[in-house]
Motif scaffolding. Structure first.
Motif, PDB file in Angstrom:
ATOM      1  N   ASP A  94       0.825  -1.213   0.000  1.00 11.25           N
ATOM      2  CA  ASP A  94       0.000   0.000   0.000  1.00 11.25           C
ATOM      3  C   ASP A  94       0.855   1.257   0.000  1.00 11.25           C
ATOM      4  N   PHE A 129       2.278   1.753  -3.491  1.00  8.06           N
ATOM      5  CA  PHE A 129       1.267   2.351  -4.370  1.00  8.06           C
ATOM      6  C   PHE A 129       1.044   3.831  -4.041  1.00  8.06           C
ATOM      7  N   ASP A 130       1.089   4.202  -2.773  1.00 12.42           N
ATOM      8  CA  ASP A 130       0.970   5.623  -2.406  1.00 12.42           C
ATOM      9  C   ASP A 130       2.086   6.443  -3.056  1.00 12.42           C
ATOM     10  N   ASN A 147       1.408   6.610  -6.870  1.00 13.65           N
ATOM     11  CA  ASN A 147       0.238   7.429  -7.210  1.00 13.65           C
ATOM     12  C   ASN A 147       0.516   8.929  -7.263  1.00 13.65           C
ATOM     13  N   ALA A 200       0.662  -8.501  -8.111  1.00  8.87           N
ATOM     14  CA  ALA A 200      -0.595  -7.749  -8.208  1.00  8.87           C
ATOM     15  C   ALA A 200      -1.000  -7.484  -9.660  1.00  8.87           C
ATOM     16  N   TRP A 226      -0.437   7.344 -13.390  1.00  8.93           N
ATOM     17  CA  TRP A 226       0.105   6.921 -12.090  1.00  8.93           C
ATOM     18  C   TRP A 226      -0.886   7.114 -10.954  1.00  8.93           C
ATOM     19  N   TYR A 283      -3.867   6.579 -10.756  1.00  8.29           N
ATOM     20  CA  TYR A 283      -4.862   5.514 -10.679  1.00  8.29           C
ATOM     21  C   TYR A 283      -4.250   4.113 -10.674  1.00  8.29           C
ATOM     22  N   ALA A 284      -2.925   4.028 -10.590  1.00  3.88           N
ATOM     23  CA  ALA A 284      -2.267   2.716 -10.547  1.00  3.88           C
ATOM     24  C   ALA A 284      -2.733   1.948  -9.318  1.00  3.88           C
ATOM     25  N   ALA A 285      -3.124   0.703  -9.524  1.00  6.58           N
ATOM     26  CA  ALA A 285      -3.634  -0.147  -8.457  1.00  6.58           C
ATOM     27  C   ALA A 285      -3.502  -1.598  -8.901  1.00  6.58           C
ATOM     28  N   PRO A 286      -3.584  -2.535  -7.967  1.00  6.09           N
ATOM     29  CA  PRO A 286      -3.496  -3.949  -8.342  1.00  6.09           C
ATOM     30  C   PRO A 286      -4.490  -4.299  -9.449  1.00  6.09           C
ATOM     31  N   ILE A 325      -4.673  -3.252 -12.458  1.00  7.58           N
ATOM     32  CA  ILE A 325      -4.884  -2.230 -13.492  1.00  7.58           C
ATOM     33  C   ILE A 325      -3.613  -2.176 -14.351  1.00  7.58           C
TER      34      ILE A 325
END
Length: 159
Positions: free
Chosen positions: A90, A93-94, A97, A121, A145, A147-150, A152
């Protein structure tokens, strides 16, 4: 909407065991130095040079990045992030993002198990069985970036 963003996930190269200092200060072994240089050559051959890097502040990640960049035709900008050391997925990803939308190819240099979790992911059809030192995954993202998330985007393991 496909933006053509690429995320390179790199686990640091082989580091010393039994180091007298702190874990943060562990350095690369001779094998690790060679691994890091091979990563730089691999990324150059694959025409996958990062524009920007987020790198843990640990000595072994910094050394991995420096040696890899020696083999690249141009040097990316680098943010050495203390938050990336001992970070969970997490937190990574922060950090991803908030990368500037103008960056096309981003590399994250960090530690397991988080780098393995990050690569996993984005894998669609096959589970990630291992992600040893100096492993590289390349993720093609479908979003900016922010909206980057597992899930996607899709990953492939390069090494």
């Amino acid at each position: 909407m496909t933006t053509g963003k690429r995320l390179i996930i790199l686990r640091h190269a082989k580091a010393e065991h039994g180091y007298v200092g702190t874990d943060h200060e562990r350095e690369l072994t001779d094998k690790g130095r060679k691994q890091a240089q091979k990563v730089g050559a691999l990324l150059t051959e694959a025409d996958c040079i990062p524009d920007h890097v987020i790198c843990s502040t640990a000595v072994r990640t910094r050394q991995t990045l420096d040696l890899a960049m020696e083999r690249m035709p141009r040097r990316p900008t680098v943010d050495y992030e203390s938050a990336a050391y001992m970070a969970g997925i997490d937190t990574i990803f922060d950090l991803i993002n908030v990368v500037d939308a103008d960056i096309e190819t981003l590399m994250v240099v960090g530690h397991n198990p988080t780098m393995a979790q990050l690569a996993a992911a984005f894998l669609e059809d096959e589970p990630l069985m291992s992600f040893p030192t100096a492993s590289v995954a390349l993720v093609n993202l479908e979003v900016d970036w922010l909206y980057a998330a597992p899930g996607i985007g899709t990953a492939q393991i390069l090494t």
